[in-house]
Write an enzyme that holds these catalytic residues in place. Structure first.
Site, PDB file in Angstrom:
ATOM      1  N   GLY A  14     -27.257  26.746  97.673  1.00  0.00           N
ATOM      2  CA  GLY A  14     -28.543  26.203  97.264  1.00  0.00           C
ATOM      3  C   GLY A  14     -28.618  25.667  95.850  1.00  0.00           C
ATOM      4  N   THR A  15     -27.505  25.146  95.323  1.00  0.00           N
ATOM      5  CA  THR A  15     -27.564  24.620  93.962  1.00  0.00           C
ATOM      6  C   THR A  15     -28.418  23.356  93.885  1.00  0.00           C
ATOM      7  OG1 THR A  15     -25.460  23.454  94.318  1.00  0.00           O
ATOM      8  CG2 THR A  15     -25.364  25.625  93.256  1.00  0.00           C
ATOM      9  N   LEU A  95     -28.982  17.417 113.449  1.00  0.00           N
ATOM     10  CA  LEU A  95     -30.340  17.507 113.988  1.00  0.00           C
ATOM     11  C   LEU A  95     -30.505  16.594 115.192  1.00  0.00           C
ATOM     12  CD1 LEU A  95     -32.062  17.456 110.504  1.00  0.00           C
ATOM     13  CD2 LEU A  95     -32.006  19.411 112.082  1.00  0.00           C
ATOM     14  N   ASN A 109     -31.494  13.267 102.520  1.00  0.00           N
ATOM     15  CA  ASN A 109     -30.288  14.093 102.517  1.00  0.00           C
ATOM     16  C   ASN A 109     -29.399  13.644 101.365  1.00  0.00           C
ATOM     17  OD1 ASN A 109     -28.353  15.988 103.534  1.00  0.00           O
ATOM     18  ND2 ASN A 109     -27.212  14.286 104.435  1.00  0.00           N
ATOM     19  N   HIS A 111     -25.258  13.494 100.351  1.00  0.00           N
ATOM     20  CA  HIS A 111     -23.937  13.594 100.968  1.00  0.00           C
ATOM     21  C   HIS A 111     -22.869  13.412  99.901  1.00  0.00           C
ATOM     22  CE1 HIS A 111     -20.984  13.449 104.170  1.00  0.00           C
ATOM     23  NE2 HIS A 111     -20.445  12.387 103.591  1.00  0.00           N
ATOM     24  N   SER A 138     -24.133  10.425  97.456  1.00  0.00           N
ATOM     25  CA  SER A 138     -25.155   9.469  97.884  1.00  0.00           C
ATOM     26  C   SER A 138     -26.398  10.211  98.377  1.00  0.00           C
ATOM     27  CB  SER A 138     -24.638   8.594  99.033  1.00  0.00           C
ATOM     28  OG  SER A 138     -23.405   7.974  98.717  1.00  0.00           O
ATOM     29  N   THR A 143     -31.455   9.274 109.378  1.00  0.00           N
ATOM     30  CA  THR A 143     -31.706   8.557 110.627  1.00  0.00           C
ATOM     31  C   THR A 143     -30.894   9.236 111.731  1.00  0.00           C
ATOM     32  OG1 THR A 143     -29.861   7.009 110.336  1.00  0.00           O
ATOM     33  CG2 THR A 143     -31.997   6.389 109.370  1.00  0.00           C
ATOM     34  N   LEU A 146     -25.302   9.906 111.975  1.00  0.00           N
ATOM     35  CA  LEU A 146     -24.828  10.919 111.041  1.00  0.00           C
ATOM     36  C   LEU A 146     -24.448  10.284 109.705  1.00  0.00           C
ATOM     37  CD1 LEU A 146     -23.974  13.876 110.476  1.00  0.00           C
ATOM     38  CD2 LEU A 146     -21.711  13.267 111.348  1.00  0.00           C
ATOM     39  N   GLU A 176     -24.796  15.360  91.749  1.00  0.00           N
ATOM     40  CA  GLU A 176     -25.817  15.576  92.776  1.00  0.00           C
ATOM     41  C   GLU A 176     -27.082  16.169  92.163  1.00  0.00           C
ATOM     42  OE1 GLU A 176     -24.200  18.037  95.820  1.00  0.00           O
ATOM     43  OE2 GLU A 176     -22.811  16.521  96.557  1.00  0.00           O
TER      44      GLU A 176
END
Length: 218
Positions: A14-15, A95, A109, A111, A138, A143, A146, A176
């Protein structure tokens, strides 16, 4: 502009969630993190949420007979908070299309690669094996494809000759923590919008790879 409601989905340490929570507390993001939800009881991110007095919820995916059943329970839990934005921060679940469609245009999200390079797992190892000299992260809208949604922002790091997947992961993670809160802030301020699979920031359409981050970008 009223503060937005954010729900963060996590699976591990969870950083990135921590960076987002701190940015909200520091008013860098005009939002409140209402809940942190994990599919794993052992996720340390839940401890981070509790320490920040944020609802910490576990919905263990192993207790469900199907992906759809888990996703439906997760959706109901998320919607109790009426979120303006759902943030995936190391959420290691693919998902269902129905779930993704429900949050279309309001789920982000991050990545660990310069998409469209290296969707999926083991991105740092793959970049090193391919003898890349540049790697990165990124932020993109989610959507049905994936790691294939439109990219908001990317940050680059140099790959040194002695880098390992672990050392490269550390470099990328530091970027990030900068770009994810920034993209979320743009969204919560109404600066970042979506229209027909295009992203618009401050009235200008973004390129396919989004914006390339630098330290002076706000």
């Amino acid at each position: 502009m009223p503060a937005k409601n954010i729900v963060i989905l996590v699976s591990g340490n969870g950083t990135n969630a921590q960076a987002i929570i701190e940015s909200c507390h520091q008013s860098k993001i005009n939002a409140k993190v209402c809940a942190v939800i994990s599919n794993r009881p052992s996720a340390y991110a839940l401890n981070r949420a509790k320490a920040a007095n944020i609802d910490a919820i576990c919905i263990d995916h192993e207790l469900f007979e199907s992906r759809e059943a888990f996703d439906e329970t997760l959706r109901k839990q998320i919607d109790e908070y009426q979120p303006d934005l759902v943030v995936l921060a190391g959420f290691m679940r693919i998902l269902s299309s129905q779930f993704v469609k429900h949050y279309e245009g309001k789920m982000l999200n991050i990545h660990p690669s310069l998409l469209p390079l290296y969707p999926g797992l083991n991105t740092h190892k793959r970049a090193i094996e391919n003898k890349d000299t540049i790697h990165g992260a990124s932020v993109h809208f989610v959507t049905g494809e994936l790691d294939g949604g439109p990219v908001v922002i990317q940050a680059q790091v140099n790959i040194a000759k002695d880098d390992t997947p672990d050392t490269l992961a550390t470099k990328v993670a530091e970027k990030e923590w900068e770009i994810y809160p920034l993209a979320i802030a743009w969204y919560c301020d109404g600066r970042l919008t979506t229209a027909k699979d295009k992203l618009i920031l401050d009235g200008k359409t973004l390129s396919r790879n989004g914006i390339l981050y630098n330290e002076h970008l706000v």
